[in-house]
Design an enzyme around this catalytic site. Sequence first.
Site, mmCIF file in Angstrom:
data_model
loop_
_atom_site.group_PDB
_atom_site.id
_atom_site.type_symbol
_atom_site.label_atom_id
_atom_site.label_comp_id
_atom_site.label_asym_id
_atom_site.label_seq_id
_atom_site.Cartn_x
_atom_site.Cartn_y
_atom_site.Cartn_z
ATOM 1 N N TYR A 146 -20.786 -14.719 42.506
ATOM 2 C CA TYR A 146 -20.552 -14.932 41.079
ATOM 3 C C TYR A 146 -19.840 -13.695 40.567
ATOM 4 O O TYR A 146 -20.283 -12.565 40.805
ATOM 5 C CB TYR A 146 -21.887 -15.104 40.337
ATOM 6 C CG TYR A 146 -21.703 -15.239 38.842
ATOM 7 C CD1 TYR A 146 -21.615 -16.499 38.241
ATOM 8 C CD2 TYR A 146 -21.582 -14.109 38.030
ATOM 9 C CE1 TYR A 146 -21.414 -16.626 36.876
ATOM 10 C CE2 TYR A 146 -21.378 -14.233 36.669
ATOM 11 C CZ TYR A 146 -21.299 -15.488 36.094
ATOM 12 O OH TYR A 146 -21.097 -15.606 34.750
ATOM 13 N N GLU A 202 -14.821 -16.480 34.017
ATOM 14 C CA GLU A 202 -15.888 -16.617 35.013
ATOM 15 C C GLU A 202 -15.397 -17.307 36.288
ATOM 16 O O GLU A 202 -14.786 -18.371 36.223
ATOM 17 C CB GLU A 202 -17.016 -17.458 34.387
ATOM 18 C CG GLU A 202 -18.210 -17.672 35.271
ATOM 19 C CD GLU A 202 -19.261 -18.525 34.571
ATOM 20 O OE1 GLU A 202 -19.010 -19.722 34.329
ATOM 21 O OE2 GLU A 202 -20.339 -17.989 34.260
#
Length: 394
Positions: free
Chosen positions: A110, A198
């Site tokens: 992530y 993101e």
Amino acid sequence: MLNIHEYQTKQLLAQAGIAVPRGMLVEDAAAVASGWQALGGELVVIKAQIHAGGRGKAGGVRLCRSLAEAQAAAEALRGQPLITHQTGPRGRVVRTIYMEEGLSIAREFYLSLLMDRDAGMPAFVVSAAGGMDIEQLAETSPEKILTMLVHPVAGASAYSLRRMGFFLGLEGDAFKAFCRVAGQLYEVFMQYDASLLELNPLVLTTDGNIVALDAKLSVDDNALYRQPTIRALRDINEEDPREREAAEHGLNYIALDGNIGCMVNGAGLAMATMDMIHLKGAEPANFLDVGGGVTAAAVREAFRLLFADTQVQGILVNIFGGIVRCDIIAQGLLDAVADGDGHLPVPVVMRLVGTHEEEGQRMVREAGLKVIWAHDLDAAASSIVEAVRAAEVA
Ligand code: GDP
Ligand code: MN
């Protein structure tokens, strides 16, 4: 906040030098067929393009090992609502399908950049637990997440990029590639005035490449005037038509899933009103702060919006007039009712106190509107919830 699609974000990332899977939009079965060839004819991923995450678990991301499978996946998704944990119960209709080469994944990470409001500067958020819901991870395993603030004047330092690379346990070429991607990501984040950029997941492929497998970009509305590239990527199909209309009239409105429409002045009071509705066992249909300098014309539009919303079964008006005048709210209501058939289409509870309250209340009474009056918020919330329940039974 303006969001753009995954495939659009990936184009911007690719322009900045970040590796993304090869892919193309596929409008029909023929496009899937030519894409299948172009992508090597072994493994492709069919991805529904909606402005919401959680698509994988909801069946909106499908790995396909044959052309027939890819065509079937694309046709199964096209035009259908996709319900993920981020879309709400009604889901989002899939209008755009993206097809990518399937990659062989060694590890999923992530990596995001967001605006840290407390620190007043951008921050990297990174974790070796990629592909997971980051909010959930922050609750259950906060130690698996590293946050690195970036001072906007200094920019992303080589030290902070390396620190993140070490945190992920990377070595050698993969480590170097990660540091380069993270630095480039910061450049993209700044270039487009992003609130959030993101990559979930950013992956290490089995052949050693660092690739952005998923990408999400949200841009601050206040920056759109200087972001023509982002403005051009806007997809109004993904925006709530009620929110779009409200924005055109300068109203601070956010659509929600409940059935009690709210009209309030002041963001804090609007939040308190929503909480109170919840406390009484119902849910608000919207957040609406009409603001201080509101005109009767804008209030009229706000009521028209609530009246037209088939989800709204009752309306709670909570005005604590300071700068905003109660007679202006009343005028807006009378105008909106006159635009319709002259009656209130749903039960309306009004708490109308403060500046020009006698005038406002008198106007509503003299117009013969059967509103339910309330003096405080607690009573107002109880009344509207009861009125809606009574109307349901009737
Ligand atoms: P999201 O569920 O909306 O966040 O959609 P993602 O694009 O993140 O995809 C969900 C998951 O699908 C990823 O975390 C991967 O595990 C998997 N996935 C997506 N693309 C590929 C691919 O090319 N190869 C493999 N093996 N898995 C993939
Ligand atoms: Mn994802």
